[in-house]
Design an enzyme around this catalytic site. Structure first.
Site, PDB file in Angstrom:
ATOM      1  CB  SER A   3      34.822  42.968  44.598  1.00  0.00           C
ATOM      2  OG  SER A   3      35.587  42.715  44.920  1.00  0.00           O
ATOM      3  CG  HIS A  37      31.923  43.092  47.812  1.00  0.00           C
ATOM      4  ND1 HIS A  37      30.831  42.166  48.857  1.00  0.00           N
ATOM      5  CD2 HIS A  37      32.891  42.101  47.775  1.00  0.00           C
ATOM      6  CE1 HIS A  37      31.370  41.109  49.121  1.00  0.00           C
ATOM      7  NE2 HIS A  37      32.525  41.284  48.877  1.00  0.00           N
ATOM      8  CG  ASP A  86      35.981  40.380  48.498  1.00  0.00           C
ATOM      9  OD1 ASP A  86      35.288  40.251  49.255  1.00  0.00           O
ATOM     10  OD2 ASP A  86      36.137  41.055  47.234  1.00  0.00           O
ATOM     11  CG  MET A  88      40.725  37.949  50.927  1.00  0.00           C
ATOM     12  SD  MET A  88      41.576  37.114  49.045  1.00  0.00           S
ATOM     13  CE  MET A  88      39.734  37.239  48.527  1.00  0.00           C
ATOM     14  CG  HIS A  95      33.078  38.677  51.545  1.00  0.00           C
ATOM     15  ND1 HIS A  95      33.224  37.909  50.239  1.00  0.00           N
ATOM     16  CD2 HIS A  95      33.797  37.315  52.495  1.00  0.00           C
ATOM     17  CE1 HIS A  95      33.490  36.896  50.501  1.00  0.00           C
ATOM     18  NE2 HIS A  95      32.715  36.780  51.923  1.00  0.00           N
ATOM     19  CG  MET A 141      36.738  35.873  52.440  1.00  0.00           C
ATOM     20  SD  MET A 141      36.846  36.198  51.179  1.00  0.00           S
ATOM     21  CE  MET A 141      37.155  37.757  51.070  1.00  0.00           C
ATOM     22  CG  MET A 173      31.611  32.559  49.353  1.00  0.00           C
ATOM     23  SD  MET A 173      32.058  33.812  48.842  1.00  0.00           S
ATOM     24  CE  MET A 173      33.422  34.062  47.550  1.00  0.00           C
ATOM     25  CG  ASP A 196      31.711  37.693  46.401  1.00  0.00           C
ATOM     26  OD1 ASP A 196      31.894  37.798  44.915  1.00  0.00           O
ATOM     27  OD2 ASP A 196      32.518  37.625  47.778  1.00  0.00           O
TER      28      ASP A 196
HETATM   29  C1  DX5 Z   1      36.412  36.410  46.235  1.00  0.00           C
HETATM   30  C2  DX5 Z   1      35.707  37.568  46.424  1.00  0.00           C
HETATM   31  C3  DX5 Z   1      35.062  38.212  45.497  1.00  0.00           C
HETATM   32  C4  DX5 Z   1      35.302  38.814  44.171  1.00  0.00           C
HETATM   33  C5  DX5 Z   1      35.037  38.645  42.939  1.00  0.00           C
HETATM   34  O1  DX5 Z   1      36.496  35.431  47.137  1.00  0.00           O
HETATM   35  O2  DX5 Z   1      34.970  36.988  47.774  1.00  0.00           O
HETATM   36  O3  DX5 Z   1      34.566  39.383  46.188  1.00  0.00           O
HETATM   37  O4  DX5 Z   1      36.386  39.737  44.528  1.00  0.00           O
HETATM   38  O5  DX5 Z   1      35.501  38.811  41.799  1.00  0.00           O
HETATM   39  P1  DX5 Z   1      35.498  38.701  40.558  1.00  0.00           P
HETATM   40  O6  DX5 Z   1      33.635  39.557  40.750  1.00  0.00           O
HETATM   41  O7  DX5 Z   1      36.061  39.013  39.675  1.00  0.00           O
HETATM   42  O8  DX5 Z   1      34.449  36.984  40.397  1.00  0.00           O
HETATM   43 ZN    ZN Z   2      33.838  38.928  48.171  1.00  0.00          ZN
END
Ligand code: DX5
Ligand code: ZN
Length: 215
Positions: free
Chosen positions: A7, A32, A34, A36, A65, A67, A136, A174
């Site tokens: 990530s 990965h 993310d 948001m 991913h 969000m 999740m 994740d």
């Molecule tokens: C959280 C993200 C994750 C995050 C995971 O909302 O979707 O992908 O980056 O981070 P770690 O591995 O640090 O929990």
């Molecule tokens: Zn994620």
């Protein structure tokens, strides 16, 4: 065999390209990304422009991913940016099957993510269409959180649903993936582990990948 998706939320944002190449060379299977929107989740991260730049810097496969609310607005943008897998949250759309089909029609693998409190039943009627289910294991929005224990049993039930479907569907987890949680997740049936802080915080990244994979 277990695969690892690094990530980039945990990377140094001044050096996305180098951080991507570092993970690729260390041997991760995916990056990965993310995305948001500050509405579906409280945080804002980055969008298709950053992903496109990472895609130019690295040849790693991109596991995106989303969000974001109403994700269907952006599918073509993420395809153009280089996404291999595009995962949307089931909670973000009332027309999940339509969105999953649109992702596939756009030429990407389609994933569906479920928040910790969202029932597995939500994906039951799209099992014919999805390529990946993302459980999740924390509430989405931030890296570095602790895994919610009940999500391990949820992962196990998701693995059973996938087995019963007879389809080749990836089971991704994740949030809070670390040396102390990875064995339980693998044992529950997860075969794609996302790791942010565990990988970017590791002194020896290839060794951490081996640990997370359980090899
Ligand atoms: C959280 C993200 C994750 C995050 C995971 O909302 O979707 O992908 O980056 O981070 P770690 O591995 O640090 O929990
Ligand atoms: Zn994620």
């Amino acid at each position: 065999m277990t695969k690892i998706s690094a990530s980039m939320l945990a990377s140094d944002y001044c050096r996305f390209g180098e951080e991507a190449v570092k993970m690729e060379q260390a041997g991760v299977d995916y990056l990965h990304m993310d995305v948001m929107d500050g509405t579906f989740v409280p945080n804002i991260s980055f969008g298709a422009g950053v992903i496109s730049a990472v895609h130019k810097a690295s040849s790693a496969k991109l596991d995106v991913h989303l969000m974001v609310n109403d994700p269907v607005r952006y599918l073509e943008d993420f395809k153009a940016a280089g996404a291999d897998i595009l995962t949307v949250h089931a909670e973000c759309t009332p027309h999940l099957q339509r969105v999953v089909k649109a992702i596939k029609d756009a030429g990407m693998k389609a994933g569906v993510a479920l928040n910790p409190a969202t029932p597995l039943e939500t994906v039951k009627w799209v099992m014919d269409d999805v390529d990946l289910i993302l459980i999740m294991t924390v509430n989405p929005g931030f890296g570095g959180q602790k895994l919610i224990p009940a999500t391990i049993e949820k992962t196990r039930e998701a693995a059973e649903m996938i087995k019963a479907s007879g389809r080749d569907i990836l089971l991704e987890v994740d949030g809070g993936v670390s040396p102390s949680t990875c064995a339980a997740l693998r044992e529950a049936g997860a075969n794609l582990l996302v790791a942010g802080s565990a990988l970017y915080g590791a002194k020896d990244i290839p060794a951490m990948i081996v640990t997370l994979k359980g090899e």
